[in-house]
Design a protein around this motif. Structure first.
Motif, PDB file in Angstrom:
ATOM      1  N   GLU A   1      -0.069  -7.960   6.544  1.00 43.72           N
ATOM      2  CA  GLU A   1       0.752  -8.939   5.769  1.00 43.72           C
ATOM      3  C   GLU A   1       0.863 -10.395   6.951  1.00 43.72           C
ATOM      4  N   ASP A   2       0.108 -10.060   8.413  1.00 41.42           N
ATOM      5  CA  ASP A   2      -0.076 -10.424   9.272  1.00 41.42           C
ATOM      6  C   ASP A   2      -1.280 -11.804   9.290  1.00 41.42           C
ATOM      7  N   LEU A   3      -2.681 -11.166   9.213  1.00 36.90           N
ATOM      8  CA  LEU A   3      -3.727 -11.966   8.295  1.00 36.90           C
ATOM      9  C   LEU A   3      -4.644 -11.379   7.257  1.00 36.90           C
ATOM     10  N   THR A   4      -5.166 -12.042   6.846  1.00 43.40           N
ATOM     11  CA  THR A   4      -6.035 -11.363   6.048  1.00 43.40           C
ATOM     12  C   THR A   4      -7.920 -11.555   5.937  1.00 43.40           C
ATOM     13  N   GLY A   5      -8.566 -11.543   5.648  1.00 41.42           N
ATOM     14  CA  GLY A   5      -9.493 -12.046   5.228  1.00 41.42           C
ATOM     15  C   GLY A   5     -10.339 -11.873   6.285  1.00 41.42           C
TER      16      GLY A   5
ATOM     17  N   LEU B   1       0.065 -12.081  -4.544  1.00 42.50           N
ATOM     18  CA  LEU B   1      -1.293 -11.881  -5.026  1.00 42.50           C
ATOM     19  C   LEU B   1      -2.326 -11.103  -4.159  1.00 42.50           C
ATOM     20  N   MET B   2      -2.956 -11.042  -4.377  1.00 45.35           N
ATOM     21  CA  MET B   2      -4.092 -10.827  -2.831  1.00 45.35           C
ATOM     22  C   MET B   2      -3.737  -9.343  -2.385  1.00 45.35           C
ATOM     23  N   TYR B   3      -2.866 -10.138  -0.783  1.00 48.04           N
ATOM     24  CA  TYR B   3      -3.414  -8.796   0.242  1.00 48.04           C
ATOM     25  C   TYR B   3      -1.834  -9.332   0.268  1.00 48.04           C
ATOM     26  N   ALA B   4      -0.490  -9.270  -0.417  1.00 47.22           N
ATOM     27  CA  ALA B   4       0.749  -9.720   0.099  1.00 47.22           C
ATOM     28  C   ALA B   4       1.153  -9.442   0.322  1.00 47.22           C
TER      29      ALA B   4
ATOM     30  N   CYS C   1       7.494  -5.742  -1.523  1.00 48.95           N
ATOM     31  CA  CYS C   1       8.028  -6.710  -2.186  1.00 48.95           C
ATOM     32  C   CYS C   1       7.902  -8.146  -0.795  1.00 48.95           C
ATOM     33  N   PRO C   2       6.669  -8.510  -0.960  1.00 51.10           N
ATOM     34  CA  PRO C   2       7.486 -10.166   0.229  1.00 51.10           C
ATOM     35  C   PRO C   2       8.387 -10.700   0.173  1.00 51.10           C
ATOM     36  N   HIS C   3       8.510 -10.594  -1.440  1.00 44.44           N
ATOM     37  CA  HIS C   3       9.842 -11.250  -2.092  1.00 44.44           C
ATOM     38  C   HIS C   3      11.503 -10.909  -2.092  1.00 44.44           C
ATOM     39  N   CYS C   4      11.385  -9.500  -3.142  1.00 41.28           N
ATOM     40  CA  CYS C   4      12.842  -9.328  -3.200  1.00 41.28           C
ATOM     41  C   CYS C   4      12.849  -7.455  -2.146  1.00 41.28           C
TER      42      CYS C   4
END
Length: 336
Positions: free
Chosen positions: A14-18, A131-134, A148-151
């Motif tokens: 959740e901190d870094l992607t790709g 999406l993707m790595y979120a 879920c990063p939203h709810c």
């Protein structure tokens, strides 16, 4: 100091992607730690003489001269001491685990792994795009769950840990055919007649709703169980041993490394993985580009702790008992 922290801190999806994630893992590798703490090599320093028969007889990168200089710097230089303190703190969660708990962290190849929950998907609860790595994963504090990063709803909704353990075979490897499927229900809605009884339930093959599939467990296994708990534990423990010389760190790294060695060759991401909801490419636990770096990190970690493992009779006793209990071909009754 901040640049040193970046090299050794644990990374999370959740901190870094790709590319950022891959770069952070490279910086966190133990060989970088050795260079930071030990300083520049002396002109007299040489790598150990290779064994003519081809057998590895001592550490390649962390041989005695390097380790002596490294630990001298930790003892005499505040900046190196601060890095070593952070390294010890990073390894502490695994130091607090029993050998049996560490050994059980590694999983087999029978459950499909997915590079993401759904590359262009959304949360089943709030329907917002994720999406993707979120998706957020914290394997140490929320095992077998993604947030879920939203709810901030957690998935899957079933107790996958219990389901997983119900399906372990005589070798300690999960088999779907052995697992207790009565455990596959939404824990918040246990009534069979509740319309949400099966909402968010993942048996390792994904949560499916019509034509939609959320690969919760398949994604968790890569980014949580493997990258954070297993590989992260090996990396942090081996680094802590290099920094301190405390054999307790090497012992626990040895438990993890040995169990990975039992199972690593059974992984084939091309045949077992899901990539962008479709066929995968080469790799082991992870897809090919991460698998290359992960295999390198495993080799470096072993090199860092090898000398300590050769003297660890308690480790041999533990692994020998596990080999007998789970009918593992290698007897493991000697440190060699």
């Amino acid at each position: 100091m901040s640049s040193f922290k970046k090299r050794i801190r644990e990374t999370h999806p959740e901190d870094l992607t790709g590319p950022q994630m891959l770069a952070a893992r490279c910086l966190a590798a133990g060989i970088a730690l050795t260079a930071i703490l030990a300083g520049p090599p002396s002109k007299a320093a040489e790598s150990p003489e290779p064994n003519r028969a081809g057998a590895k007889t001592q550490s390649t990168f962390c041989h005695a001269e390097v380790i002596e200089r490294l630990r001298g710097n930790v003892a005499g230089h505040p900046r190196a001491a601060a890095v070593a303190k952070e390294v010890r703190a990073a390894a502490q969660p695994w130091l607090d685990m029993s050998d049996a708990d560490l050994w059980s962290l590694m999983f087999g190849a029978g459950i499909p792994r997915s590079w993401m929950v759904w590359s262009n998907g959304h949360c089943p609860s709030c329907n917002q795009n994720v999406l993707m790595y979120a998706w957020k994963i914290d394997a140490m504090n929320r095992p077998y769950k993604l947030m879920c990063p939203h709810c901030e709803e957690l998935f899957p909704k079933n107790d996958f840990h219990a389901f997983y353990h119900s399906g372990l075979d005589k070798h300690g490897v999960f088999q779907h055919a052995l697992a207790d499927r009565s455990l596959l229900y939404n824990e918040a809605h246990p009534d069979l007649h509740d319309p949400l009884h099966q909402f968010g339930v993942d048996d390792g093959e994904g949560y499916r709703d019509g034509e939609k599939t959320w690969w919760f467990i398949g994604t968790y296994l890569i980014y949580g169980q493997w990258k954070q708990l297993v590989l992260g534990g090996i990396r942090n423990l081996s680094a802590a041993y290099v920094a301190t010389g405390d054999s307790a760190y090497a012992h626990r790294a040895g438990v993890l490394l040995d169990r990975v060695a039992d199972l690593y060759t059974t992984f084939n991401f091309k045949d077992q993985g899901v990539m962008y909801e479709g066929p995968a490419h080469a790799g082991y636990v992870s897809t090919w580009h991460d698998a290359c770096e992960e295999t390198r990190e495993l080799a470096l970690a072993y090199d860092q702790v090898r000398d300590a493992l050769q003297k660890d009779k308690e480790l041999s006793v533990f692994l020998s008992k596990k080999a007998k209990q789970f009918e593992i071909d290698t007897p493991k009754n000697s440190p060699e």
